[in-house]
Motif scaffolding. Sequence first.
Motif, PDB file in Angstrom:
ATOM      1  N   GLY A  43     -36.345  -3.108   0.384  1.00  0.00           N
ATOM      2  CA  GLY A  43     -36.414  -2.911   1.828  1.00  0.00           C
ATOM      3  C   GLY A  43     -37.406  -3.806   2.518  1.00  0.00           C
ATOM      4  N   ASP A  44     -38.262  -4.486   1.759  1.00  0.00           N
ATOM      5  CA  ASP A  44     -39.317  -5.324   2.324  1.00  0.00           C
ATOM      6  C   ASP A  44     -38.719  -6.562   2.996  1.00  0.00           C
ATOM      7  N   ALA A  45     -39.303  -6.943   4.128  1.00  0.00           N
ATOM      8  CA  ALA A  45     -38.801  -8.103   4.879  1.00  0.00           C
ATOM      9  C   ALA A  45     -38.921  -9.407   4.089  1.00  0.00           C
ATOM     10  N   ARG A  46     -39.764  -9.430   3.054  1.00  0.00           N
ATOM     11  CA  ARG A  46     -39.869 -10.643   2.241  1.00  0.00           C
ATOM     12  C   ARG A  46     -38.560 -10.983   1.543  1.00  0.00           C
ATOM     13  N   MET A  47     -37.709  -9.980   1.360  1.00  0.00           N
ATOM     14  CA  MET A  47     -36.431 -10.244   0.694  1.00  0.00           C
ATOM     15  C   MET A  47     -35.560 -11.197   1.504  1.00  0.00           C
ATOM     16  N   ALA A  48     -35.788 -11.284   2.801  1.00  0.00           N
ATOM     17  CA  ALA A  48     -35.014 -12.217   3.622  1.00  0.00           C
ATOM     18  C   ALA A  48     -35.273 -13.651   3.179  1.00  0.00           C
ATOM     19  N   GLU A  49     -36.527 -13.985   2.914  1.00  0.00           N
ATOM     20  CA  GLU A  49     -36.852 -15.343   2.469  1.00  0.00           C
ATOM     21  C   GLU A  49     -36.351 -15.589   1.050  1.00  0.00           C
ATOM     22  N   VAL A  50     -36.406 -14.566   0.189  1.00  0.00           N
ATOM     23  CA  VAL A  50     -35.871 -14.711  -1.164  1.00  0.00           C
ATOM     24  C   VAL A  50     -34.380 -15.034  -1.108  1.00  0.00           C
ATOM     25  N   LEU A  51     -33.655 -14.309  -0.281  1.00  0.00           N
ATOM     26  CA  LEU A  51     -32.217 -14.568  -0.143  1.00  0.00           C
ATOM     27  C   LEU A  51     -31.958 -15.955   0.444  1.00  0.00           C
ATOM     28  N   ARG A  52     -32.752 -16.320   1.450  1.00  0.00           N
ATOM     29  CA  ARG A  52     -32.553 -17.635   2.076  1.00  0.00           C
ATOM     30  C   ARG A  52     -32.743 -18.744   1.051  1.00  0.00           C
ATOM     31  N   ARG A  53     -33.793 -18.653   0.256  1.00  0.00           N
ATOM     32  CA  ARG A  53     -34.027 -19.668  -0.780  1.00  0.00           C
ATOM     33  C   ARG A  53     -32.862 -19.726  -1.767  1.00  0.00           C
ATOM     34  N   HIS A  54     -32.417 -18.542  -2.187  1.00  0.00           N
ATOM     35  CA  HIS A  54     -31.351 -18.503  -3.188  1.00  0.00           C
ATOM     36  C   HIS A  54     -30.067 -19.126  -2.643  1.00  0.00           C
ATOM     37  N   ALA A 102     -27.426 -11.685   3.698  1.00  0.00           N
ATOM     38  CA  ALA A 102     -26.751 -12.848   3.118  1.00  0.00           C
ATOM     39  C   ALA A 102     -25.576 -13.284   3.973  1.00  0.00           C
ATOM     40  N   ALA A 103     -24.786 -12.320   4.442  1.00  0.00           N
ATOM     41  CA  ALA A 103     -23.642 -12.653   5.291  1.00  0.00           C
ATOM     42  C   ALA A 103     -24.096 -13.318   6.585  1.00  0.00           C
ATOM     43  N   ALA A 104     -25.220 -12.862   7.137  1.00  0.00           N
ATOM     44  CA  ALA A 104     -25.722 -13.423   8.389  1.00  0.00           C
ATOM     45  C   ALA A 104     -26.265 -14.832   8.198  1.00  0.00           C
ATOM     46  N   LEU A 105     -26.775 -15.142   6.995  1.00  0.00           N
ATOM     47  CA  LEU A 105     -27.223 -16.506   6.719  1.00  0.00           C
ATOM     48  C   LEU A 105     -26.046 -17.478   6.705  1.00  0.00           C
ATOM     49  N   ILE A 106     -24.893 -16.954   6.350  1.00  0.00           N
ATOM     50  CA  ILE A 106     -23.693 -17.789   6.314  1.00  0.00           C
ATOM     51  C   ILE A 106     -23.054 -17.878   7.689  1.00  0.00           C
ATOM     52  N   GLN A 107     -22.951 -16.751   8.377  1.00  0.00           N
ATOM     53  CA  GLN A 107     -22.381 -16.726   9.736  1.00  0.00           C
ATOM     54  C   GLN A 107     -22.961 -15.539  10.489  1.00  0.00           C
ATOM     55  N   HIS A 108     -23.506 -15.805  11.671  1.00  0.00           N
ATOM     56  CA  HIS A 108     -24.153 -14.758  12.455  1.00  0.00           C
ATOM     57  C   HIS A 108     -23.121 -13.739  12.927  1.00  0.00           C
TER      58      HIS A 108
END
Length: 716
Positions: A308-319, A467-473
């Motif tokens: 649930g931590d917001a840091r997971m957003a950056e982990v997903l973005r990197r991946h 992850a879906a939002a990183l691909i398309q908002h």
Amino acid sequence: MFVTTSQTVPDQDPAEPEIRAERAYIDLCRAELARMREEVSTMLATGAGEGDAVLDKYSNHALRRYRLQRVEELSDRDGGPLFFGRLDYPPGAVHDHPTSRFGARTRAGDRVYIGRKGVRDEHGEPLVVDWRAELARAFYEAGAEDPMGVRVRRRYGFDHGGLLTAFEDEPLDRPGPSGGENTLLAAEIERPRTGPMRDIVATIQPEQMRLVRAPLERTLCIQGAPGTGKTAVGLHRLAYLLYTERERLRKDGGVAVVGPNRSFLSYIRNVLPALGEVEVSQVTVDELTGPGVPVEREDDPRAGRVKGDARMAEVLRRHLWSRIRPPAEALEVRQHHRTWRVAAEELAEELDIILARGLDYGAGRELLTQRLVHLVLRRMERAGGSAATEHQLRRHQAIGRAVRQMWPAVDPARLVVELLTDRDHLARAADGILSGDEQRAILLAPRPRSVRAMAWSSLDLALLDEAAALIQHPGRLGHVVVDEAQDLSPMQIRAIARRVARSCTVLGDLAQATSPSAVEDWNAVLTHLDRPDGEIEELTRGYRVPAQVIDFAARLLPHIAPQLRGPASFRRSADALHITRTAPQETVAAAVAACAAALAREGSAGLIAADDDVPELHRALSGSGLPHTVLGTDTNTATARLTLTPVSLAKGLEFDTVVVVEPAHIARAEHRGLQRLYVALTRAVTTLHVIHAAPLPGPLAPEPGTALLNGRPTRT
């Protein structure tokens, strides 16, 4: 002073002619509402006003949709009262009132009837003014200090069948206090309820109405103690915004209510339709973040806190972006016996240009395809004319292969599963962000055989949405109401933020936060919503929960939310709280007996227990022949007056009588068990029965040498 008629209307009652006149006016209004609906239905059936030309197709569709919605809005759904209040002005004053642009006086003269929806006669003369109209503000805000031009405010009382039986007049044009007590207002607040939640439009208080009428541009975060009406405020604010800003909200994508679960949404489902708003999307957090994906697993608290931590957003973005690779070879496109070549260095330059633009992954991939096509087309044109069209090149195998190698297509579900199941992928993406222990906490073991075999948790769906939002908002909404927001993780809040075009209304109570990944303060919620300038408001005056009940539950506050003030209750009831200690073998029977006694009285009843205790209670209720609904298995909360409620689903619900079984079982069932217990104890709006064999949790236990009598310590 107040003038109050009797609930019965004998012939000798001096108010009897007035009552009959008001009933006749209701009948007139109901007839005119039916006429309004019939007019719109006829226009819908005949296609009146629709054009025949092809160019009119869109306009015709929009007109039919509007008329369908209007028919629903004008429905007399339950045959209930069409107005609940009246404002009497001095002769001629209504026309000069500064708010009269929403329709001046009603047909009754210098009187303005206030109701849930506006009603007009065949000449367009207003019979009832919508509660959201500016002219209706005085009904909620006028007082002795500022009567707002009103001479008398009248409230009405109705029986269970909707028949007008009483009224109270409150003079506002005289100096000094009114000298009376509004008993009809108190009776409406305390009226027993059955079935789903109802609107509170007749009883909204000034501090609540101030929030309801907040302008669209304001994001509000409302901290509300139990019984303060925060859910009602949020829903009524949405209805008000649809009334004042309907076109802007429609252009922005509409509105939505986001709730914690389907049971809660079923409970509130009738409020907005009763106010005339029928086109409001109502979704759970899981339905928003993972539409069509079932939740089949619950994370343990340690994994939940990390996911649930917001840091997971950056982990997903990197991946995700680690998939992009510079070209390994030149692009060669063979067309009409010629080969057109683009060097690997030039392809790499194009890739860098696109990456620098900061586009979504999907948009960047589409732009890469477009730029490669144009590179080849320019070579063809320099050679003396194009040998292919742009459409042909976009479908060329060589260009498609180059794009796949440089910027591969990605499935969001596969991306998340890969991250949560592959130690090496997670280590690379989370390097410097998550510790080794945190990475091990979220790695799934055993690893699912495939993406289709993945059993998703609620917090997984928030990762899926990221992850879906990183691909398309995703698409946006003009306004979103988020209820029970105290349990949302930062990642779930980010999912909501992506969909908010203008503003939102966030509702919750930090004392009721039970999720291990919940945000701990409202400023953090506003930050994750990307609305740091949002306003935090607090409701502390309870109107539904009796003082004895709220005072008893508030003993938990120093242990679960020491930063919050204890709520104050609008009312007291001498018989509101009962605490019964039983022998272990008698607890279930005592609970069943308390439920039977509750059903012998008016109103709804809720039996709340730890989730693991629900099956035994269900068998006991069934064996005793008590009809009941088991929340979580029956979607219709109105199937029975008695609802057996797992404590994990109790949040946001209200019952006239609540029976809480074994508070100690609830408190020790999870990490935030005391918060869960606080939720259970504050669901009662008339009477709370606490039945236990195990000792009460420490904050609720009486001091040595005392016993609890009606919730208060008494010397023994």
